[in-house]
Design a protein around this motif. Structure first.
Motif, PDB file in Angstrom:
ATOM      1  N   UNK A 108      17.682  -8.726  -0.919  1.00  0.00           N
ATOM      2  CA  UNK A 108      17.440  -7.379  -0.373  1.00  0.00           C
ATOM      3  C   UNK A 108      16.916  -6.455  -1.474  1.00  0.00           C
ATOM      4  N   UNK A 109      17.562  -6.481  -2.624  1.00  0.00           N
ATOM      5  CA  UNK A 109      17.114  -5.657  -3.746  1.00  0.00           C
ATOM      6  C   UNK A 109      15.707  -6.045  -4.172  1.00  0.00           C
ATOM      7  N   UNK A 110      15.429  -7.350  -4.223  1.00  0.00           N
ATOM      8  CA  UNK A 110      14.110  -7.827  -4.657  1.00  0.00           C
ATOM      9  C   UNK A 110      13.031  -7.405  -3.677  1.00  0.00           C
ATOM     10  N   UNK A 111      13.314  -7.458  -2.379  1.00  0.00           N
ATOM     11  CA  UNK A 111      12.302  -7.058  -1.398  1.00  0.00           C
ATOM     12  C   UNK A 111      12.029  -5.557  -1.482  1.00  0.00           C
ATOM     13  N   UNK A 112      13.034  -4.761  -1.763  1.00  0.00           N
ATOM     14  CA  UNK A 112      12.799  -3.323  -1.972  1.00  0.00           C
ATOM     15  C   UNK A 112      11.910  -3.108  -3.196  1.00  0.00           C
ATOM     16  N   UNK A 113      12.179  -3.860  -4.249  1.00  0.00           N
ATOM     17  CA  UNK A 113      11.345  -3.747  -5.450  1.00  0.00           C
ATOM     18  C   UNK A 113       9.930  -4.267  -5.212  1.00  0.00           C
ATOM     19  N   UNK A 114       9.795  -5.232  -4.299  1.00  0.00           N
ATOM     20  CA  UNK A 114       8.468  -5.754  -3.989  1.00  0.00           C
ATOM     21  C   UNK A 114       7.599  -4.679  -3.358  1.00  0.00           C
ATOM     22  N   UNK A 115       8.192  -3.855  -2.511  1.00  0.00           N
ATOM     23  CA  UNK A 115       7.448  -2.730  -1.936  1.00  0.00           C
ATOM     24  C   UNK A 115       6.957  -1.798  -3.039  1.00  0.00           C
ATOM     25  N   UNK A 116       7.826  -1.491  -4.002  1.00  0.00           N
ATOM     26  CA  UNK A 116       7.454  -0.613  -5.112  1.00  0.00           C
ATOM     27  C   UNK A 116       6.388  -1.264  -5.989  1.00  0.00           C
ATOM     28  N   UNK A 117       6.520  -2.578  -6.190  1.00  0.00           N
ATOM     29  CA  UNK A 117       5.536  -3.308  -6.984  1.00  0.00           C
ATOM     30  C   UNK A 117       4.166  -3.246  -6.328  1.00  0.00           C
ATOM     31  N   UNK A 118       4.131  -3.444  -5.009  1.00  0.00           N
ATOM     32  CA  UNK A 118       2.858  -3.390  -4.289  1.00  0.00           C
ATOM     33  C   UNK A 118       2.213  -2.016  -4.438  1.00  0.00           C
ATOM     34  N   UNK A 119       3.020  -0.977  -4.319  1.00  0.00           N
ATOM     35  CA  UNK A 119       2.486   0.381  -4.467  1.00  0.00           C
ATOM     36  C   UNK A 119       1.900   0.576  -5.864  1.00  0.00           C
ATOM     37  N   UNK A 120       2.586   0.077  -6.877  1.00  0.00           N
ATOM     38  CA  UNK A 120       2.084   0.213  -8.237  1.00  0.00           C
ATOM     39  C   UNK A 120       0.826  -0.634  -8.479  1.00  0.00           C
ATOM     40  N   UNK A 121       0.687  -1.707  -7.705  1.00  0.00           N
ATOM     41  CA  UNK A 121      -0.514  -2.544  -7.796  1.00  0.00           C
ATOM     42  C   UNK A 121      -1.681  -1.945  -7.013  1.00  0.00           C
ATOM     43  N   UNK A 163      15.287  -2.130   3.997  1.00  0.00           N
ATOM     44  CA  UNK A 163      14.143  -2.567   3.196  1.00  0.00           C
ATOM     45  C   UNK A 163      12.879  -1.860   3.682  1.00  0.00           C
ATOM     46  N   UNK A 164      12.699  -1.802   5.006  1.00  0.00           N
ATOM     47  CA  UNK A 164      11.528  -1.139   5.566  1.00  0.00           C
ATOM     48  C   UNK A 164      11.516   0.356   5.252  1.00  0.00           C
ATOM     49  N   UNK A 165      12.695   0.949   5.062  1.00  0.00           N
ATOM     50  CA  UNK A 165      12.743   2.360   4.664  1.00  0.00           C
ATOM     51  C   UNK A 165      12.035   2.568   3.327  1.00  0.00           C
ATOM     52  N   UNK A 166      12.227   1.611   2.414  1.00  0.00           N
ATOM     53  CA  UNK A 166      11.558   1.695   1.109  1.00  0.00           C
ATOM     54  C   UNK A 166      10.060   1.465   1.281  1.00  0.00           C
ATOM     55  N   UNK A 167       9.691   0.515   2.119  1.00  0.00           N
ATOM     56  CA  UNK A 167       8.265   0.278   2.405  1.00  0.00           C
ATOM     57  C   UNK A 167       7.616   1.557   2.933  1.00  0.00           C
ATOM     58  N   UNK A 168       8.282   2.220   3.873  1.00  0.00           N
ATOM     59  CA  UNK A 168       7.746   3.476   4.415  1.00  0.00           C
ATOM     60  C   UNK A 168       7.600   4.530   3.324  1.00  0.00           C
ATOM     61  N   UNK A 169       8.600   4.615   2.469  1.00  0.00           N
ATOM     62  CA  UNK A 169       8.613   5.647   1.427  1.00  0.00           C
ATOM     63  C   UNK A 169       7.431   5.505   0.477  1.00  0.00           C
ATOM     64  N   UNK A 170       7.052   4.255   0.167  1.00  0.00           N
ATOM     65  CA  UNK A 170       5.966   4.043  -0.808  1.00  0.00           C
ATOM     66  C   UNK A 170       4.625   3.772  -0.136  1.00  0.00           C
ATOM     67  N   UNK A 171       4.599   3.783   1.202  1.00  0.00           N
ATOM     68  CA  UNK A 171       3.329   3.623   1.909  1.00  0.00           C
ATOM     69  C   UNK A 171       2.785   2.214   1.933  1.00  0.00           C
TER      70      UNK A 171
END
Length: 330
Positions: A108-121, A163-171
């Motif tokens: 769960x933590x890794x998938x939240x970080x994956x959303x952030x990683x994608x945004x940074x990429x 997890x999807x909440x984090x995806x939404x937050x970072x677009x």
């Protein structure tokens, strides 16, 4: 303009990205869909360091390659899986071996970080798996009640909505590769999975026709069922090879074993009708990448990926902006 043709690097994670990138360009690809394992994408680093992401993008760019998506199938699988045998240990840190809930929390933590990683990429899609707590109930013996099945979809929503909440937050959007062992593996279960998370936009699909074809599900019907949820497309082929002895379930035979009831094929060498798929994608205005996920246990992978890239570029074509006989109006 035709869509970019990329290579999913999951099946190439044994190669350092610095070696794979020039090879991918030589094979004809326009970009890479980076797998979040091997040294291709470290989501912990990418979620925290824009410099790490910049370095990855510059490496790709130095070989004329783009990145449109990253993929986190392994961590995603452990979110909903039972994680109750040694297979899940392959995807989690070694210190969590045998710890089902520890692996889930890590996932769960890794998938939240994956959303952030994608945004940074600078990419807008993460592809991956969800896992499923009810896949083992696919055949209802011992009998599985409707309540048991419904609880599986409820658990999916409970674990993935944060997890999807984090995806939404970072677009960024998450694209499930509809696949046996996932919460959605066909059209019926894909509808049910969407309903479980109240059709939130963060959740859609990575369309991979190979996983539908061998099950007897029409890939084009899948596209038409979810025209606004196709966030990414995999180009992968398969062939049904039933011989009267083996089962469509695979008979516990590994891929490439003679007598197996179905197998993956290099793109263009199997049963998938890619012509109809491209026409349907055009009708739905899908303009994202066509990403080759190359899997053919009986073929050299460089040869196979090269021919799959060429086939994909040949079968793809841009949508027309007119009906042919409108020229007569002039």
């Amino acid at each position: 303009m035709s869509r970019p043709v990329t290579l999913f690097t999951g099946q190439w994670a044994d190669m350092p990205l610095a070696e794979l990138a020039p090879l991918a360009k030589e094979m004809g690809f326009d970009g890479l869909e980076l797998a979040c394992w091997g040294d291709h994408m470290d989501v912990e680093k990418a979620a925290k360091s824009k410099k790490y992401c910049k370095d990855k993008l510059e490496l790709l760019a130095s070989h004329g390659l783009q990145c449109h998506a990253i993929s986190a199938h392994l961590a995603g699988q452990l979110v909903c899986d039972l994680n109750n045998d040694g297979r899940s240990d392959m995807f989690a840190p070694p210190e969590l071996a045998g710890d089902a809930e520890g692996q889930r929390k890590w996932a769960v933590k890794t998938m939240k970080n994956t959303a952030k990683a994608a945004a940074n990429m600078g990419v807008s899609v993460v592809n991956g798996f969800t896992g499923s707590s009810i896949w083992h109930m696919i055949y209802s013996f011992p009998p599985a009640s409707e309540e048991m099945i419904e609880n599986g979809f409820k658990q999916f929503a409970k674990l993935w909505n944060p997890i999807f909440d984090v995806f939404d937050k970072v677009g960024v959007k998450f694209a499930l590769e509809v696949h046996p062992t996932e919460i959605a593996f066909d059209i019926v279960t894909a509808r049910r999975a969407l309903a479980a998370v109240k059709n939130r936009k963060a959740f859609g699909f990575n369309f991979d026709p190979s996983h539908l074809e061998w099950q007897g599900v029409d890939p084009v019907k899948f596209l038409k069922a979810f025209p606004d949820r196709i966030y990414h497309v995999h180009m992968k082929d398969c062939s049904v090879t039933l011989d009267g002895e083996s089962s469509i379930l695979g008979s516990h035979l590994n891929f490439g074993t003679p007598g197996r009831g179905w197998d993956f094929r290099s793109v263009g060498r199997g049963d998938v009708n890619f012509e109809d798929i491209i026409r349907t994608l055009n009708a739905q205005n899908y303009d994202g990448p066509l990403s080759v996920e190359w899997e053919d246990a009986m073929m050299d992978r460089v040869h196979g990926a090269t021919e799959s890239c060429a086939f994909t570029k040949q079968v793809d074509f841009p949508k027309s902006d007119r009906v042919f006989d409108e020229a007569f109006d002039n």
